[in-house]
Design a protein around this motif. Structure first.
Motif, PDB file in Angstrom:
ATOM      1  N   ASP B 216       0.839  -1.216   0.000  1.00  0.00           N
ATOM      2  CA  ASP B 216       0.000   0.000   0.000  1.00  0.00           C
ATOM      3  C   ASP B 216       0.868   1.258   0.000  1.00  0.00           C
ATOM      4  O   ASP B 216       0.613   2.215  -0.732  1.00  0.00           O
ATOM      5  N   LEU B 217       1.861   1.245   0.881  1.00  0.00           N
ATOM      6  CA  LEU B 217       2.744   2.409   1.021  1.00  0.00           C
ATOM      7  C   LEU B 217       3.467   2.690  -0.293  1.00  0.00           C
ATOM      8  O   LEU B 217       3.519   3.843  -0.759  1.00  0.00           O
ATOM      9  N   ASN B 220       1.191   4.233  -2.702  1.00  0.00           N
ATOM     10  CA  ASN B 220       0.953   5.639  -2.369  1.00  0.00           C
ATOM     11  C   ASN B 220       2.146   6.520  -2.721  1.00  0.00           C
ATOM     12  O   ASN B 220       1.980   7.662  -3.163  1.00  0.00           O
ATOM     13  N   VAL B 221       3.341   6.007  -2.512  1.00  0.00           N
ATOM     14  CA  VAL B 221       4.535   6.769  -2.901  1.00  0.00           C
ATOM     15  C   VAL B 221       4.556   6.935  -4.425  1.00  0.00           C
ATOM     16  O   VAL B 221       4.808   8.033  -4.934  1.00  0.00           O
TER      17      VAL B 221
END
Ligand SMILES: [Zn+2]
Ligand SMILES: [Zn+2]
Ligand SMILES: [Zn+2]
Ligand SMILES: [Zn+2]
Lengths: 451, 451
Positions: B216-217, B220-221
């Protein structure tokens, strides 16, 4: 003989209309979520003295400015350094297993070579306290007490004593290290960190938390009745000689009529150096920044000033809050009321006030506004604000404490699992609405909450 | 003009009474739980070729003997070595983050120095397949597809392709490594391993899975639209020159009337080298060993032989099952029917048969016995046995497949979180009752399930 009392409202009809607009806006906007997404994606975790902490201060200042705050500034907070290092824990005999462990915050290390010793098992901290001094000399004390799950999180208070004082109590009995079941309600191979303290004059021994499944495993191994040998290595270090710096970040929406009077809403900017601090305390940061922004966007500024305080270094001992009350000591009487968010990740279901007796009607009025959001007013009127803001309550600031559903919180608290996916956008909207409405009401009500 | 057909039962009244006793006994006993507790506490994880695997073989032989099996033996299985080493994954720019990653089973390493490159993001394996050869030369391919949660686990089949073939497909497009979202339904910082394969003639590149929150991270990045640089280090090694040994462990309750005819119930003894393999496949081991024990304790032995097969090396490619069908090729016709447990961790809700048309009445009769446990008979009659035992189905063995609730299974599958606390003792009793009743029914029914 019936008595009918008509209590005058603090908010005018127009102000009530604005309040309802703010509610609607907070319930429709995903601003607080976007703030948390930004913090966790662009900064990540941010323990005092780390690069993340430094970045988070810059991030917070920039974000407040971007959100249109009138004034934004920082106030320095200093401390000495603690380094986590790495943690390794293994059952060596009779059945070798790797365990997931994490150093408690502030623990000394074991040295690079680690330590190996037999385990002395205690079901509770009380059992450890009851052990005779010297009875576990040379052993690793293990407390296996499991935290209970409750909506108000009161299982935490019953469990956290081992984390805070356990090492010194174990050392008094002769132990050379403490391992404990994590203070947490989950079943993940993820251990929970958190701050610990050494008592004066007692040998400092290393202290670590095991994940719940690993604590279960160790208990099951111990049940076989054979001596159980454990290896523990923590390369943590206390560096009393190194000064580290952080800062409280403060931003304001300036009041139009009584700008010197402050409605304080807060959260802490730091986090443990695990996860991305989305819940602890990203949630609080998101909602108080969004609340002030929504109010700041009104055509007319609120009467009182809304001050958003993002405290530094809460996790390592409320250092930012302590600094704040020191620096602002002379101005504490201008803090008319305050609230913090630093707990839970669900909907707010209860509000507790801590105000003067004459202000109770105003609190009841406010409670009526947020009742449709599912928030009940608690009968007690002795609230201390949560966490950091409690330091301001202790200095006489009237306070409100909002209780969210904390059922799931301690599944993630102080672990690698404190990440953005745990944030429920709908719950967060309700939370933000409550904080926005609180700040607006407190800034508009012509009440001295001390009275 | 109504037609009433009275079908003779396969089990006599007395045998039905025994079946009900076995049901009651399995529902009251915690034997299957105790077996899993013993395996996970005294052995732990057990990837082929590790110390845990070796210990698990000794453990299984001892346990079968202690449980009163008539015959217990092992059959060697060999392979070549793969070493996991360590895994490290970090977002380097624009926002540095540590990520939780795990090497896929069978992956080559990156070398000690690791690799750093920009990320090429694909939402699905199909998107990666659609990329032009050479279009991601020098990049790290990232597939972010998220597995769906379903009761029958069919989300696994849709997700696992990336794990198995993703690296070779990425290599064809020029990638120097593959990172993928774990094949898992949880939200823990715990990555899921599992086997991967390299296609012939294509450059072997390292392949790792990220935990869901880390995927997820990274997504998002990537959304920020700037180049995203990732560092990956895997010290995995394929050692084609090193022969490793394991063994199928087989135990029997010898039949009294047709001892040469075999009712086969199975599970796999190996696990991935993470967690303690409580679910995968501790559950299966516990229930088939307990089932045979319960039947073995009857005053009269069953007519046919109950053979418990604990297969070696399922995880690394069903090696034990392949060896079994090779060694027992000549005797395959004596395997009258079989079932394995290697999926899910909830109650069985469905049974599917794969038998001859004339045996369907017998299957319906059996289904009636287990219907009160909440198990429905599926209309299809094309079951292949699960996992290892499927290799015997492919050789013509009539088969049954029991479907448990798999809703939670992929939260834990192939992760450090596959531990004893995830086993629900009540569900396990139901599972054990079904396997016990199946084995007894199949051993007593005077039916040729091939017909
Ligand atoms: Zn906090
Ligand atoms: Zn905290
Ligand atoms: Zn399996
Ligand atoms: Zn598996």
């Amino acid at each position: 003989l019936a008595t009918s009392i008509v209590v005058a409202k603090e908010l005018t009809k127009d102000e009530q209309k604005v309040l309802m607009q703010l509610k609607q806006q907070s319930m429709q906007s995903d601003l607080s979520y976007q703030i948390i997404e930004s913090l966790t994606t662009e900064v990540g975790n941010r323990l005092m003295g780390t690069a993340g902490d430094e970045k988070s201060i810059i991030w917070a200042v920039d974000k407040m400015k971007a959100l249109g705050f009138d004034k934004v500034w920082t106030e320095e907070v200093t401390s000495t350094q603690w380094l986590r290092g790495e943690a390794k824990a293994q059952i060596i005999a009779p059945y070798p297993h790797d365990m997931v462990a994490i150093a408690l915050g502030g623990s000394v290390g074991t040295g690079e070579q680690g330590i190996q010793a037999d385990v002395a098992h205690f079901n509770t901290l009380a059992d450890l306290k009851a052990a005779k001094p010297g009875s576990i000399t040379g052993k690793i004390a293990f407390v296996s007490y499991r935290m209970e799950r409750h909506i108000d999180g009161h299982g935490y208070g019953k469990a956290v004593g081992t984390r805070v004082q356990g090492a010194s109590i174990a050392a008094e009995k002769g132990a050379i290290a403490l391992i404990m079941r994590s203070v947490g309600t989950d079943d993940n191979r993820t251990a929970h960190t958190g701050v610990m303290r050494y008592s004066e004059g007692i040998n400092k021994i290393p202290a670590a938390a095991l994940s719940n499944p690993d604590a279960d495993l160790l208990v099951n191994v111990l049940k076989r009745g054979k001596p159980v040998s454990v290896f523990l290595k923590l390369t943590s270090e206390i560096r009393e000689d190194v000064v580290i710096k952080s800062a409280n970040v403060i931003g304001e929406i300036t009041g139009s009529e009584k700008p010197e009077e402050i409605v304080a809403i807060g959260a802490h900017l730091d986090s443990w150096d695990v996860g991305t601090g989305a819940l602890d305390d990203g949630l609080g940061i998101g909602m108080v920044m969004a609340a002030a922004h929504h109010i700041g966007q009104l055509p007319t500024a609120p009467k009182r000033t809304i001050r958003v305080i993002l405290f530094a270094a809460e996790e390592v001992g409320l250092l930012g809050a302590k600094e704040y009350v020191k620096v602002h000591d002379k101005n504490m009487s201008n803090h008319v009321i305050g609230a913090e968010w630093d707990f839970g990740l669900g909907r707010i279901y209860k509000m507790k006030s801590g105000v003067g007796a004459q202000s109770l009607n105003a609190m009841r009025e406010f409670a009526q506004y947020i009742a449709p959001l599912g928030v009940a007013l608690a009968p007690e009127n002795n609230a201390r604000a949560q966490s950091d803001m409690g330091a301001l309550s202790d200095k006489g600031m009237p306070s409100v404490s909002f209780s969210p559903d904390g059922t799931q919180y301690f599944d993630y608290h102080h672990t690698e699992n404190d990440t953005l996916d745990k944030v429920n956008p709908d719950d967060l909207k309700q939370n933000t609405a409550v904080y926005t409405m609180f700040a607006y009401f407190a800034a508009m009500a012509d009440v001295d909450f001390r009275q």
